[in-house]
Design a protein around this motif. Structure first.
Motif, PDB file in Angstrom:
ATOM      1  N   HIS A   2       0.843  -1.199   0.000  1.00  0.00           N
ATOM      2  CA  HIS A   2       0.000   0.000   0.000  1.00  0.00           C
ATOM      3  C   HIS A   2       0.880   1.251   0.000  1.00  0.00           C
ATOM      4  CE1 HIS A   2      -3.225  -2.719   1.112  1.00  0.00           C
ATOM      5  NE2 HIS A   2      -2.409  -3.209   2.045  1.00  0.00           N
ATOM      6  N   THR A   3       0.353   2.325  -0.580  1.00  0.00           N
ATOM      7  CA  THR A   3       1.048   3.613  -0.563  1.00  0.00           C
ATOM      8  C   THR A   3       0.259   4.570   0.313  1.00  0.00           C
ATOM      9  OG1 THR A   3       1.812   3.263  -2.822  1.00  0.00           O
ATOM     10  CG2 THR A   3       1.891   5.526  -1.978  1.00  0.00           C
ATOM     11  N   ALA A   4       0.954   5.184   1.270  1.00  0.00           N
ATOM     12  CA  ALA A   4       0.287   6.157   2.153  1.00  0.00           C
ATOM     13  C   ALA A   4       1.128   7.418   2.238  1.00  0.00           C
ATOM     14  CB  ALA A   4       0.086   5.553   3.537  1.00  0.00           C
ATOM     15  N   TYR A   5       0.448   8.524   2.541  1.00  0.00           N
ATOM     16  CA  TYR A   5       1.124   9.799   2.764  1.00  0.00           C
ATOM     17  C   TYR A   5       0.826  10.253   4.178  1.00  0.00           C
ATOM     18  CZ  TYR A   5       2.015   9.709  -2.167  1.00  0.00           C
ATOM     19  OH  TYR A   5       2.463   9.316  -3.407  1.00  0.00           O
ATOM     20  N   LEU A   6       1.887  10.713   4.849  1.00  0.00           N
ATOM     21  CA  LEU A   6       1.753  11.174   6.231  1.00  0.00           C
ATOM     22  C   LEU A   6       2.250  12.609   6.347  1.00  0.00           C
ATOM     23  CD1 LEU A   6       1.812   7.988   6.556  1.00  0.00           C
ATOM     24  CD2 LEU A   6       2.898   8.376   8.755  1.00  0.00           C
ATOM     25  N   SER A   7       1.653  13.348   7.283  1.00  0.00           N
ATOM     26  CA  SER A   7       2.125  14.686   7.634  1.00  0.00           C
ATOM     27  C   SER A   7       2.766  14.590   9.016  1.00  0.00           C
ATOM     28  CB  SER A   7       0.924  15.635   7.684  1.00  0.00           C
ATOM     29  OG  SER A   7       1.278  16.856   8.277  1.00  0.00           O
ATOM     30  N   LEU A   8       3.957  15.178   9.156  1.00  0.00           N
ATOM     31  CA  LEU A   8       4.642  15.186  10.448  1.00  0.00           C
ATOM     32  C   LEU A   8       4.861  16.632  10.863  1.00  0.00           C
ATOM     33  CD1 LEU A   8       5.354  12.321   9.242  1.00  0.00           C
ATOM     34  CD2 LEU A   8       7.485  12.475  10.504  1.00  0.00           C
ATOM     35  N   GLY A   9       4.621  16.922  12.134  1.00  0.00           N
ATOM     36  CA  GLY A   9       4.814  18.279  12.632  1.00  0.00           C
ATOM     37  C   GLY A   9       5.387  18.268  14.032  1.00  0.00           C
ATOM     38  N   THR A 103      -6.195   5.067  -2.378  1.00  0.00           N
ATOM     39  CA  THR A 103      -7.264   6.060  -2.580  1.00  0.00           C
ATOM     40  C   THR A 103      -8.479   5.670  -1.737  1.00  0.00           C
ATOM     41  OG1 THR A 103      -7.891   4.824  -4.539  1.00  0.00           O
ATOM     42  CG2 THR A 103      -6.561   6.806  -4.900  1.00  0.00           C
ATOM     43  N   ASP A 104      -8.199   5.036  -0.590  1.00  0.00           N
ATOM     44  CA  ASP A 104      -9.274   4.519   0.246  1.00  0.00           C
ATOM     45  C   ASP A 104      -9.956   5.620   1.062  1.00  0.00           C
ATOM     46  OD1 ASP A 104      -8.086   2.226  -0.677  1.00  0.00           O
ATOM     47  OD2 ASP A 104      -7.734   1.335   1.310  1.00  0.00           O
ATOM     48  N   ASN A 105     -11.215   5.389   1.367  1.00  0.00           N
ATOM     49  CA  ASN A 105     -11.914   6.156   2.385  1.00  0.00           C
ATOM     50  C   ASN A 105     -12.033   5.272   3.611  1.00  0.00           C
ATOM     51  OD1 ASN A 105     -12.653   8.535   0.865  1.00  0.00           O
ATOM     52  ND2 ASN A 105     -13.991   7.175  -0.297  1.00  0.00           N
ATOM     53  N   VAL A 106     -11.474   5.728   4.731  1.00  0.00           N
ATOM     54  CA  VAL A 106     -11.520   4.951   5.971  1.00  0.00           C
ATOM     55  C   VAL A 106     -12.235   5.797   7.009  1.00  0.00           C
ATOM     56  CG1 VAL A 106     -10.150   3.758   7.724  1.00  0.00           C
ATOM     57  CG2 VAL A 106      -9.264   3.957   5.388  1.00  0.00           C
ATOM     58  N   LYS A 107     -13.191   5.220   7.665  1.00  0.00           N
ATOM     59  CA  LYS A 107     -13.918   5.975   8.694  1.00  0.00           C
ATOM     60  C   LYS A 107     -14.197   5.036   9.847  1.00  0.00           C
ATOM     61  CE  LYS A 107     -15.972   9.864   9.686  1.00  0.00           C
ATOM     62  NZ  LYS A 107     -15.076  10.954   9.985  1.00  0.00           N
ATOM     63  N   SER A 108     -13.502   5.237  10.977  1.00  0.00           N
ATOM     64  CA  SER A 108     -13.784   4.446  12.177  1.00  0.00           C
ATOM     65  C   SER A 108     -13.667   5.381  13.369  1.00  0.00           C
ATOM     66  CB  SER A 108     -12.793   3.281  12.295  1.00  0.00           C
ATOM     67  OG  SER A 108     -11.511   3.772  12.642  1.00  0.00           O
ATOM     68  N   ASP A 109     -13.850   4.847  14.575  1.00  0.00           N
ATOM     69  CA  ASP A 109     -13.739   5.666  15.792  1.00  0.00           C
ATOM     70  C   ASP A 109     -12.371   6.322  15.884  1.00  0.00           C
ATOM     71  OD1 ASP A 109     -16.195   4.902  16.465  1.00  0.00           O
ATOM     72  OD2 ASP A 109     -15.624   3.512  18.073  1.00  0.00           O
ATOM     73  N   ARG A 110     -11.333   5.592  15.458  1.00  0.00           N
ATOM     74  CA  ARG A 110      -9.959   6.058  15.658  1.00  0.00           C
ATOM     75  C   ARG A 110      -9.351   6.690  14.431  1.00  0.00           C
ATOM     76  NH1 ARG A 110      -6.252   1.546  16.047  1.00  0.00           N
ATOM     77  NH2 ARG A 110      -4.879   3.134  16.892  1.00  0.00           N
ATOM     78  N   LEU A 111      -9.951   6.493  13.284  1.00  0.00           N
ATOM     79  CA  LEU A 111      -9.232   6.869  12.062  1.00  0.00           C
ATOM     80  C   LEU A 111     -10.176   7.393  10.986  1.00  0.00           C
ATOM     81  CD1 LEU A 111      -6.461   6.839  10.666  1.00  0.00           C
ATOM     82  CD2 LEU A 111      -6.966   4.522   9.886  1.00  0.00           C
ATOM     83  N   SER A 112      -9.831   8.566  10.471  1.00  0.00           N
ATOM     84  CA  SER A 112     -10.519   9.110   9.295  1.00  0.00           C
ATOM     85  C   SER A 112      -9.474   9.401   8.233  1.00  0.00           C
ATOM     86  CB  SER A 112     -11.225  10.426   9.618  1.00  0.00           C
ATOM     87  OG  SER A 112     -12.236  10.226  10.555  1.00  0.00           O
ATOM     88  N   VAL A 113      -9.592   8.735   7.100  1.00  0.00           N
ATOM     89  CA  VAL A 113      -8.693   8.956   5.970  1.00  0.00           C
ATOM     90  C   VAL A 113      -9.557   9.104   4.721  1.00  0.00           C
ATOM     91  CG1 VAL A 113      -6.801   7.999   4.600  1.00  0.00           C
ATOM     92  CG2 VAL A 113      -6.857   7.598   7.058  1.00  0.00           C
TER      93      VAL A 113
END
Ligand SMILES: Nc1ncnc2c1ncn2[C@@H]1O[C@H](COP(=O)(O)OP(=O)(O)OP(=O)(O)O)[C@@H](O)[C@H]1O
Ligand SMILES: Nc1nc2c(c(=O)[nH]1)N=C(CO)CN2
Length: 173
Positions: A2-9, A103-113
């Motif tokens: 899988h390919t994912a993109y993350l933001s780090l701050g 290009t997934d849509n993920v929606k759970s208590d812990r995760l929205s992508v």
């Protein structure tokens, strides 16, 4: 894979070290490979504005993990680098957000992508546009470059360039 993109701050302590530490830890195991790292940007705080400027980057990872497992890894790294949750949208040693997962849509208590705020945050879109201008935001159907044209890049300044968005150059900074 899988390919994912993350933001780090980060805006507490040595923010550059915190970003490097988080990328190293992500890349250390066998289930996640960091394949691209953006330049480092200095960004004005958004939301709770009475705090230090942030350093932000975006990264691309290739992973065998499911989205929620990737979140587990990200949260372990936040904890090991000493993040304390106090103020909502407040100061943090390191924050890792999952922006896109395939290009997934993920929606759970812990995760929205996709991450619910990514399309309106210049501090996310400027670094992400550097490494993935053509990635498509699955809810809006827009490319990252198009989203960035809408938000503009006010409050986001190049801090240190990572030549050719190369991971090794980023570690050498
Ligand atoms: N895409 C995502 N990436 C990371 N965390 C997420 C995501 N979607 C939902 N979460 C959840 O958000 C919770 C709160 O995260 P956190 O405290 O980092 O919020 P924040 O960084 O203050 O705000 P924001 O989410 O707007 O960046 C996490 O415990 C996690 O379960
Ligand atoms: N500039 C900037 N502002 C923020 C940031 C961040 O990473 N950079 N993270 C926040 C909570 O996720 C809230 N505000």
């Amino acid at each position: 894979m899988h390919t994912a993109y993350l933001s780090l701050g980060s805006n507490i302590g040595d923010s550059k070290d915190n970003l490097q530490g988080a990328v190293r830890l992500l890349d250390a195991g066998s289930s996640i490979e960091v394949t691209k790292v953006s330049s480092i940007y200095e960004t004005d705080p958004v939301g709770f504005t009475d705090q230090q400027v942030f350093l932000n980057i975006a990264i691309e990872v290739k992973t065998t993990l499911a989205a929620e497992e990737l979140l587990d890894e990200a949260q372990k790294i936040e904890q090991s680098l000493g993040r304390e949750r106090k103020v909502h949208w407040g100061p943090r040693t390191i924050d890792l957000d999952i922006l896109l997962y395939n290009t997934d849509n993920v929606k759970s208590d812990r995760l929205s992508v996709p991450h619910p705020h990514m399309h309106e945050r210049s501090f996310v879109l400027v670094p992400l546009n550097e490494i993935a201008p053509d990635a498509v935001h699955p809810l809006t159907g827009s490319k990252i470059s198009e989203l960035l044209t809408r938000t503009g890049s006010e409050g986001v300044r190049l801090w240190k360039q990572t030549v050719q968005q190369c991971k090794e150059k980023f570690f050498a900074l």
